[in-house]
Design an enzyme around this catalytic site. Structure first.
Site, PDB file in Angstrom:
ATOM      1  N   ASN A 210       0.482 101.654 -56.142  1.00 39.98           N
ATOM      2  CA  ASN A 210       1.314 101.009 -57.158  1.00 39.98           C
ATOM      3  C   ASN A 210       1.475 101.965 -58.343  1.00 39.98           C
ATOM      4  OD1 ASN A 210      -0.941 100.549 -59.084  1.00 39.98           O
ATOM      5  ND2 ASN A 210      -1.700  99.289 -57.397  1.00 39.98           N
ATOM      6  N   ASP A 279      -3.704  94.569 -53.058  1.00 42.95           N
ATOM      7  CA  ASP A 279      -4.093  93.291 -52.444  1.00 42.95           C
ATOM      8  C   ASP A 279      -4.066  93.387 -50.917  1.00 42.95           C
ATOM      9  OD1 ASP A 279      -4.488  91.740 -54.770  1.00 42.95           O
ATOM     10  OD2 ASP A 279      -2.312  91.664 -55.066  1.00 42.95           O
ATOM     11  N   LYS A 289      -1.255 112.514 -38.244  1.00 46.53           N
ATOM     12  CA  LYS A 289       0.029 112.112 -38.810  1.00 46.53           C
ATOM     13  C   LYS A 289       0.868 111.384 -37.748  1.00 46.53           C
ATOM     14  CE  LYS A 289       4.265 113.788 -40.814  1.00 46.53           C
ATOM     15  NZ  LYS A 289       5.152 114.939 -40.973  1.00 46.53           N
ATOM     16  N   PHE A 323      -7.702  91.369 -65.693  1.00 39.83           N
ATOM     17  CA  PHE A 323      -6.336  91.547 -66.164  1.00 39.83           C
ATOM     18  C   PHE A 323      -5.420  90.728 -65.267  1.00 39.83           C
ATOM     19  CE2 PHE A 323      -5.432  94.953 -69.308  1.00 39.83           C
ATOM     20  CZ  PHE A 323      -6.738  95.235 -69.666  1.00 39.83           C
ATOM     21  N   LYS A 337      -5.823  82.344 -63.010  1.00 40.99           N
ATOM     22  CA  LYS A 337      -6.740  83.413 -62.554  1.00 40.99           C
ATOM     23  C   LYS A 337      -8.062  83.325 -63.290  1.00 40.99           C
ATOM     24  CE  LYS A 337      -3.609  86.875 -60.793  1.00 40.99           C
ATOM     25  NZ  LYS A 337      -2.663  87.903 -61.092  1.00 40.99           N
ATOM     26  N   LYS A 341     -11.202  82.754 -60.833  1.00 43.60           N
ATOM     27  CA  LYS A 341     -12.111  83.892 -60.621  1.00 43.60           C
ATOM     28  C   LYS A 341     -13.343  83.813 -61.506  1.00 43.60           C
ATOM     29  CE  LYS A 341      -8.404  86.832 -58.866  1.00 43.60           C
ATOM     30  NZ  LYS A 341      -7.937  88.180 -58.594  1.00 43.60           N
TER      31      LYS A 341
END
Ligand code: PMT
Length: 403
Positions: A210, A279, A289, A323, A337, A341
């Site tokens: 990301n 995730d 490869k 976060f 969250k 959590k």
């Protein structure tokens, strides 16, 4: 240091009220938010309009004016404040506060606030040394109020001595140091921070990742270290320089981040998970490869372990901060969250907002604590955002009696 902070300035009736106007202007120039309360007597010396114009906020001078039916104004103001300053403070208001009276906007708000209160007295030298005033001052000090005296000198009443209000510049400094002192409260704490992205390998040349640069997590690591904390940084692949004096574990994948973070979890006092952990990872990986072939290639994905959730389920005395990178319903999803959590605090950032989220040097954050305190910050540099996050953690720990 003051940028984005919420300051309540309570002004009592004294000639020094004019200095409070200069202070409001300086607070605004320091990019903090200031809301002014005025007593009835204060309005004999200076008009609410002056403070309204300088603060660009309505002035609070009547407990029974409730413009927003969804809120109770003095409670809302008490909760909004990061810090309260009463300047100038008269002998009368000192007496009321020392005895827990609540008969106007100032006294009701101050009884309700959990924020630190600073008191800048301004009165005649003989009034200030009167045993009744000294008694009340002692009571307030015992109750946790902090007194800021000005220098001795000429008083408007013609006497010379103690009783002059501290100068606006000095009061501004007191407000600035309030936030510096608070962050030093993390000295000696072991702080585990995760930062950056993870990379989930498909084959030796391809991976899923990301946009995280690691800047937010590294800024927190630097700020925590500056404040004397013992910092362990678990970092995904970034191009950033590890700040000096910080122990670092470099990892690549979510599984490696999990293993590294859990290794230090049980020794940590505070855990801050700023990393953008993948995730999902490819369910099949290739040691060689994978060659181009005709047609499409569908990559199956499986869930990675949720590190933060695992930590929440295995929490002892750690203060756990997560976060939330969201693009819609930011507060609602962040609060979910926080609860799901088992976190103590969550830092929400709307990654679609200009200047917020991944890669850049700035962020726009909202912090929400388990005990229901929410703070929305304006656009801040990631270094400033890091200090604000640490301050909010310290305040939360103070409320819990952990600091
Ligand atoms: O690195 P920068 O470029 O400076 O960007 C900063 C940032 C946008 C990455 C940062 O501010 C941020 O929002 N980090 C969290 C990103 C994220 O993964 O959010 P999330 O809502 O998907 O995850 C919620 C929380 O669970 C996070 O604390 C995350 O670290 C944690 N998590 C997520 C998945 C997983 N498998 N394990 C986790 O521990």
């Amino acid at each position: 240091m003051l940028k984005g902070k919420n300051i309540v300035l309570a002004v009592c009736g004294g000639i020094a009220a004019f200095k409070a106007a200069a202070l409001v202007s300086q607070i605004i120039q320091a990019e903090a938010n200031v809301k002014v309360i005025m007593t009835k007597s204060a309005k004999e010396f200076i008009t609410p309009l002056t403070f309204q114009a300088l603060s660009r906020q309505p002035v609070y001078d009547n407990t029974f004016i409730e413009p927003d039916p969804t809120k109770i104004a003095h409670i809302d103001l008490a909760d909004w404040a990061d810090v309260v300053l009463v300047a100038p403070t008269t002998a009368n208001v000192i007496a009321k506060l020392a005895n827990g009276l609540a008969d106007d906007m100032l006294t009701t708000t101050l009884l309700a606030t959990k924020a630190q209160v600073y008191v800048a007295p301004a009165m005649n030298v003989n009034m200030y040394s009167h045993p009744a005033v000294l008694r009340n001052v002692e009571t307030l000090k015992r109750d946790g109020f902090t007194f800021v005296d000005g220098s001795e000198g000429f008083l408007a009443c013609g006497w010379t001595g103690k009783g002059r209000m501290a100068e606006p510049e000095d009061l501004l400094q007191v407000l600035k140091s309030h936030f510096t002192v608070k962050t030093r409260a993390l000295a000696g704490k072991r702080v585990l921070i995760t930062a950056g992205p993870t990379q989930e390998k498909v084959d030796p040349v391809r991976y899923f990742t990301n946009h995280s640069s690691g800047k937010m997590g590294y800024a927190i690591a630097q700020a925590a270290k500056d404040q004397g904390a013992d910092v362990i940084l678990v970092s995904g692949p970034t191009s950033l320089q590890v700040p000096e004096g910080i122990q670092v574990e470099h990892i690549i994948s979510a599984q490696e981040m999990y293993e590294a973070a859990m290794k230090y979890y049980h020794q940590a006092d505070i855990v801050i998970k700023a990393a953008a952990v993948a995730d999902y990872r490819p369910s099949e990986t290739f040691t060689q490869k994978r060659k181009k072939q005709n047609g499409d290639w569908f990559v199956g994905m499986e869930r990675t372990i949720d590190i933060l959730k695992t930590m929440g389920e295995n929490k002892n005395s750690q203060i756990l901060i997560g976060f939330a990178a969201e693009s819609e319903h930011v507060e609602e999803y962040a609060t979910k969250k926080l609860q799901a959590k088992n976190l103590d605090l969550i830092v929400a950032n709307n990654i679609l907002m200009k200047g917020a989220g991944f890669k850049g040097d700035t962020n726009v954050i909202t912090t929400i604590t388990k005990d229901g305190k929410k703070k929305e910050y304006p656009l801040l540099s990631k270094a400033e955002a890091a200090i604000s996050i640490l301050n909010d953690i310290a305040s939360y720990m103070e409320r819990k009696g952990n600091l």
